[in-house]
Design an enzyme around this catalytic site. Structure first.
Site, mmCIF file in Angstrom:
data_model
loop_
_atom_site.group_PDB
_atom_site.id
_atom_site.type_symbol
_atom_site.label_atom_id
_atom_site.label_comp_id
_atom_site.label_asym_id
_atom_site.label_seq_id
_atom_site.Cartn_x
_atom_site.Cartn_y
_atom_site.Cartn_z
ATOM 1 N N SER A 111 0.831 -1.198 0.000
ATOM 2 C CA SER A 111 0.000 0.000 0.000
ATOM 3 C C SER A 111 0.869 1.253 0.000
ATOM 4 O O SER A 111 1.566 1.515 -0.976
ATOM 5 C CB SER A 111 -0.959 -0.049 1.200
ATOM 6 O OG SER A 111 -1.900 0.996 1.153
ATOM 7 N N ASP A 161 -10.329 -4.236 -4.790
ATOM 8 C CA ASP A 161 -9.667 -3.231 -3.958
ATOM 9 C C ASP A 161 -10.482 -1.936 -3.956
ATOM 10 O O ASP A 161 -10.628 -1.303 -5.004
ATOM 11 C CB ASP A 161 -8.258 -2.972 -4.505
ATOM 12 C CG ASP A 161 -7.386 -2.180 -3.545
ATOM 13 O OD1 ASP A 161 -7.931 -1.391 -2.758
ATOM 14 O OD2 ASP A 161 -6.163 -2.354 -3.586
ATOM 15 N N HIS A 192 -7.932 -4.669 -0.396
ATOM 16 C CA HIS A 192 -6.688 -3.927 -0.232
ATOM 17 C C HIS A 192 -5.723 -4.604 0.744
ATOM 18 O O HIS A 192 -4.557 -4.251 0.806
ATOM 19 C CB HIS A 192 -7.001 -2.499 0.250
ATOM 20 C CG HIS A 192 -5.877 -1.534 0.044
ATOM 21 N ND1 HIS A 192 -5.426 -1.161 -1.209
ATOM 22 C CD2 HIS A 192 -5.096 -0.873 0.941
ATOM 23 C CE1 HIS A 192 -4.418 -0.314 -1.080
ATOM 24 N NE2 HIS A 192 -4.195 -0.121 0.210
#
Length: 216
Positions: A111, A161, A192
């Site tokens: 991320s 996501d 995610h």
């Protein structure tokens, strides 16, 4: 460890194992994580490799990050450029301090960590020999295209996501490929979050990396 000074950023360092691997995994956590989060993942991906895991220097509330954002999905590009340069400096300092092979640094980012690793590829070519970017976005568009020939990059993206805008993984793959990187875009049945499927896919990818060229 050499006589060089210890790198300034808070971090964890795990020396290479008995396999004497010349690779070092640069582990870059997601928002709210810390330097301990990805150590088990790194040990699984490349047994015997050294692990270098810094803590992001920016706080969003009480959550560490590697660079500031203006809103979810909207990055502070000026801060991103500054923090990317700082990360490149940290990697150089750590390589000198711990006696690491600069040609063997492989980023594994999740991320926010994936996004600064992507920025490092685009702004500081040569800092990384390879990268695994988990749930990445396009961090920025560089003023000049980097030379990423010979750099393998794995993008692990989630089909469901809710954070990464549609089309961003494909655009990042296109940008990196146009710069010469060997890009694999692997879609996971995930949102995610990091899941075991990501670790399995990255482990397979690591096993196929070519050995590092002999040092001069």
């Amino acid at each position: 460890m050499t006589g060089a000074s210890r790198p300034a950023w808070p971090h964890r360092f795990v020396p290479p194992g008995h396999s004497a691997s010349r690779r070092t995994l640069l582990l870059l956590h997601g928002t709210g994580g810390n330097e301990d989060d990805l150590l088990p993942v790194g040990a699984r991906l490349a047994p015997g490799a050294a692990l270098l895991s810094p803590r992001g220097p920016v706080l969003e509330g009480e959550m560490p990050r590697f660079f500031r954002r203006l809103a979810e999905g909207v990055f502070d590009l000026d801060d991103l450029r500054v923090r990317t340069a700082e990360l490149a400096d940290f990697v150089r300092e750590a390589s000198a301090s711990y006696g690491l092979d600069p040609a063997g640094i492989v980023a594994v980012g999740l991320s926010n960590g994936a996004n600064i690793a992507g920025s490092l590829l685009l702004l500081s070519p040569g800092a990384l020999s390879a990268a695994v970017l988990i749930r990445p976005m396009v961090p920025l568009i560089p003023e000049r295209a980097p030379d990423l020939r010979g750099v393998p990059v794995l993008l692990l993206s989630g089909r469901d996501d809710p954070v990464v805008p549609p089309g961003q993984p494909e655009e990042l793959a296109r940008m990196l490929g146009a710069a010469g990187a060997t890009v694999t875009l692997d879609w996971q049945e995930a949102g995610h979050q990091l899941l075991p499927g990501d670790v399995h896919a990255a482990t397979r990818w690591f096993a196929q990396l070519p050995p590092l060229a002999a040092a001069d």
